[in-house]
Design an enzyme around this catalytic site. Structure first.
Site, PDB file in Angstrom:
ATOM      1  N   CYS A  67       0.815  -1.225   0.000  1.00  0.00           N
ATOM      2  CA  CYS A  67       0.000   0.000   0.000  1.00  0.00           C
ATOM      3  C   CYS A  67       0.848   1.275   0.000  1.00  0.00           C
ATOM      4  CB  CYS A  67      -0.995  -0.008   1.159  1.00  0.00           C
ATOM      5  SG  CYS A  67      -0.272  -0.018   2.812  1.00  0.00           S
ATOM      6  N   HIS A 118      -2.596   0.854   6.901  1.00  0.00           N
ATOM      7  CA  HIS A 118      -2.957   0.810   5.486  1.00  0.00           C
ATOM      8  C   HIS A 118      -3.180   2.236   4.986  1.00  0.00           C
ATOM      9  CE1 HIS A 118      -4.236  -1.166   1.828  1.00  0.00           C
ATOM     10  NE2 HIS A 118      -5.346  -0.451   1.795  1.00  0.00           N
ATOM     11  N   HIS A 130      -5.873   1.512  -4.034  1.00  0.00           N
ATOM     12  CA  HIS A 130      -4.934   0.978  -3.046  1.00  0.00           C
ATOM     13  C   HIS A 130      -4.428  -0.390  -3.476  1.00  0.00           C
ATOM     14  CE1 HIS A 130      -7.945  -1.696  -0.700  1.00  0.00           C
ATOM     15  NE2 HIS A 130      -8.469  -1.413  -1.869  1.00  0.00           N
TER      16      HIS A 130
END
Length: 159
Positions: A67, A118, A130
């Site tokens: 990510c 994240h 993402h």
């Protein structure tokens, strides 16, 4: 502003070379549209080029992203260096209220425990791009999805 235009011109040249040589994630041949007056739109356009790229822990190239590696790669394309860590990105980004999100802003999530784990790139209209997790690919998700909505911690901006 002149520095941004130089970076945008360089990005355009890199994009043309990459497309001419077939270097795009997921075999895509789409062309990145530059938005010289709005770096957020350019960030989203570059992010969209990475859709379908595989997840790879520690990865920060079209051959595989995690990510924060996706964020680092995309921002590097516009000449902005950011950390390769969702927690460091969260600490260093200028905080943005979620009702003031702009394309290219970063969204931070807590997946496990109470830490930032994240990050995604806000694309507009409640969508973000993402690199989700092992075995998956760079994709678009909805911010109003109950899973992501419950884990959203905040947003930030580097552009």
């Amino acid at each position: 502003m002149a520095e941004w235009r130089k970076r945008a011109a360089l990005l355009g040249l890199i994009t043309v070379i990459a497309l001419a040589s077939g270097c795009t994630a997921g075999g895509s041949s789409r062309v990145v549209t530059r938005h010289d007056d709005n770096p957020g739109e350019t960030i989203v356009a570059i992010s969209r080029q990475m859709l379908g790229a595989p997840y790879r822990y520690g990865g920060e190239s079209p051959q595989g992203f995690d990510c924060s590696g996706l964020v680092r790669y995309v921002y590097r394309q516009i000449g902005v260096t950011v950390p390769h860590s969702s927690r460091q990105l969260f600490r260093q980004a200028r905080k943005v209220r979620t009702d003031q999100l702009q394309p290219g802003d970063l969204l931070f999530f807590s997946i496990s425990k109470a830490k930032i784990s994240h990050v995604g790139i806000y694309a507009a209209r409640g969508n973000f791009i993402h690199a989700p997790s092992s075995g998956k690919q760079v994709s678009i998700a909805r911010l109003d999805n109950p899973y992501w909505e419950a884990r959203l911690v905040g947003a930030g901006r580097f552009h």
